[in-house]
Design a protein around this motif. Sequence first.
Motif, mmCIF file in Angstrom:
data_model
loop_
_atom_site.group_PDB
_atom_site.id
_atom_site.type_symbol
_atom_site.label_atom_id
_atom_site.label_comp_id
_atom_site.label_asym_id
_atom_site.label_seq_id
_atom_site.Cartn_x
_atom_site.Cartn_y
_atom_site.Cartn_z
ATOM 1 N N LEU A 189 0.843 -1.208 0.000
ATOM 2 C CA LEU A 189 0.000 0.000 0.000
ATOM 3 C C LEU A 189 0.873 1.252 0.000
ATOM 4 O O LEU A 189 0.597 2.218 -0.725
ATOM 5 N N ASP A 190 1.948 1.219 0.788
ATOM 6 C CA ASP A 190 2.871 2.375 0.831
ATOM 7 C C ASP A 190 3.492 2.636 -0.542
ATOM 8 O O ASP A 190 3.840 3.772 -0.871
ATOM 9 N N ALA A 191 3.652 1.557 -1.328
ATOM 10 C CA ALA A 191 4.260 1.716 -2.659
ATOM 11 C C ALA A 191 3.209 2.137 -3.693
ATOM 12 O O ALA A 191 3.468 2.116 -4.896
ATOM 13 N N GLY A 192 1.983 2.448 -3.249
ATOM 14 C CA GLY A 192 0.948 2.947 -4.156
ATOM 15 C C GLY A 192 -0.037 1.889 -4.614
ATOM 16 O O GLY A 192 -0.882 2.164 -5.466
ATOM 17 N N GLY A 193 0.053 0.681 -4.068
ATOM 18 C CA GLY A 193 -0.852 -0.394 -4.483
ATOM 19 C C GLY A 193 -2.234 -0.260 -3.865
ATOM 20 O O GLY A 193 -2.446 0.531 -2.940
ATOM 21 N N ARG A 194 -3.162 -1.051 -4.406
ATOM 22 C CA ARG A 194 -4.536 -1.032 -3.886
ATOM 23 C C ARG A 194 -4.980 -2.467 -3.614
ATOM 24 O O ARG A 194 -4.676 -3.372 -4.395
ATOM 25 N N ILE A 195 -5.703 -2.669 -2.511
ATOM 26 C CA ILE A 195 -6.220 -4.003 -2.183
ATOM 27 C C ILE A 195 -7.743 -3.928 -2.125
ATOM 28 O O ILE A 195 -8.297 -3.056 -1.451
#
Length: 526
Positions: A189-195
């Motif tokens: 998430l910190d790297a810009g990902g989405r879950i």
Amino acid sequence: MPNYINSVWSEAKPSPPHPPLEGNLIVDDAVVGGGITGITTALLLARAGRRVVVIEGRRVGKGESGKSTAHLTETLDVPYRALAARFGVEGARLAAAGQREAIARIAAFCDELGIDCGFHRLPGYLYVERREELPALDEEADTALTLGLGVKRLPGAPLPFPTAGALRWADQAALHPRAYLAALADAFLDAGGRIAEETQVVEIDDADLCRVITDRGTVLARQVIVAAHVPISNRVLLHAKLAAYRTYVLGLALPPDAGVGGLYWDMSVPYHYIRSQTIDGQNTLIVGGEDHKVGDGGDTIARFDRLEAYVRHHFHRDAAATDHRWSGQIVRSADGLPYVGRNALSGRVFVATGYGGNGITQGTLAAMILSDLVLARDNRYAELLDATRVKPLAAARALLTENVDYPRHLITDRLRHPGPEGLGDIQPGEGRVLSLGGQRMAVYRNANGQLSALSPVCTHLGCLVHWNRTEQSWDCPCHGSRFDPHGRVLNGPAVTALVALPLPPEATANDQEPPVAHWPEQPPAE
Ligand SMILES: Cc1cc2nc3c(=O)[nH]c(=O)nc-3n(C[C@H](O)[C@H](O)[C@H](O)COP(=O)(O)OP(=O)(O)OC[C@H]3O[C@@H](n4cnc5c(N)ncnc54)[C@H](O)[C@@H]3O)c2cc1C
Ligand code: FES
């Protein structure tokens, strides 16, 4: 009845939930599944600057990764002598190197991200209890030495019961799998990902822009990585090379100085695996075994009873003191190595599966391979583990033996004609396949005594499901799909729920459960 779904990791602080997918989304890469494979792949891709979404049917880390006993070892379920025979000395050597590289990758993540998951290095011991098993152990020692693996032959393993011989592997590792996975998900998430959690993928269309159809909306992606433990995009071809097993585990509280100082696994069939870990300050012994093919193991309570007897016999413990009991699913490949890479006949869909009991390391290695393939980078393990490989005769034989179960169950289970008998005997929390009103039904009685019925026909390829008492689930003996008492998918390859059926009025006067809303039924993906 004791609780049979309480793992030693269950008390880990739960991560905050991630909202389901809402509407449609366009990304570079869609990753299906939030276990070790999916989250590690997603993190590696997001760090490379890709827009990535992880689509998880339930919660991140609550699949098999969250139930794992997490022995991180250079050894595999399949002996190296078998791997050398099937893949040659260089292939077996490369497989061992992959294990070491995966452990090193996990160690590096723990270090870089400061993950507090109890990762530690320790020796591993392959041991035998009976002298008759010594030739097999010696053969494995000889092969390991031929391959240049740093093993040491010992007269016995340092365990509190007698052993006839052991092989020691230095520098193996262990960790708390849920804590590790939660930290990787945060880093993603910190790297810009989405879950997107609670979002079930029901179909994947492979095209220049792939369509990942879920029960919440559609994701358009340039590449799709199916990290669902078993492939859900390829519903037939790959499954003919896989077999799903259940494995059982006990966790017992120990005094602070009474742990076992290594990772242990024996050469019995099915084998046992043993280790200890301090979890929230509590020294805990973790013992597993009693594997059997999914849906084919008979009474699952008896499996736990046998494992408790094993623990009592080997560790002199009162089985009543058993604090945690749980079981989980492992998926074996026909030739002993996982299938990783481009899906057969696919351009932009990738898969990773068939790890057996080595999926924390092999899921990590798969993530390294898949992210390299997506990013068009070379990876030295990609060819060895290629998902489309058809391996030698020995594997073909294993494949045939395992998969003869599919037609056997498909035909013989259908020839059995259960009667309506036993409907009244179904206890709260129990399920049974019965014939009611001329129709076969999977009938379940809930805790309030109300009955509900489903079609027992598995939505993957049509075998009949069996009731699993300890998991309270409907399990399919053909390729390991599992469904909750209301028919919702717990384990693939099925992607759609069992069909709800009305109970005939004569079957139940006033104890019928209201029908459960299901996800829309979709046509099969192929
Ligand atoms: C009891 C036990 C002990 C084990 N011990 C070890 C060990 O000591 N060492 C070791 O290396 N390995 C071990 N393993 C094996 C290892 O844990 C697994 O192989 C590995 O965790 C699998 O990871 P995964 O990411 O492929 O699958 P999972 O962790 O199961 O993740 C897959 C995810 O995909 C999701 N999903 C599935 N279908 C869909 C869909 N249609 N739509 C959306 N999401 C979907 C699931 O909900 C799940 O969260 C053990 C396994 C068990 C069960
Ligand atoms: S899992 Fe394949 S038919 Fe049920």
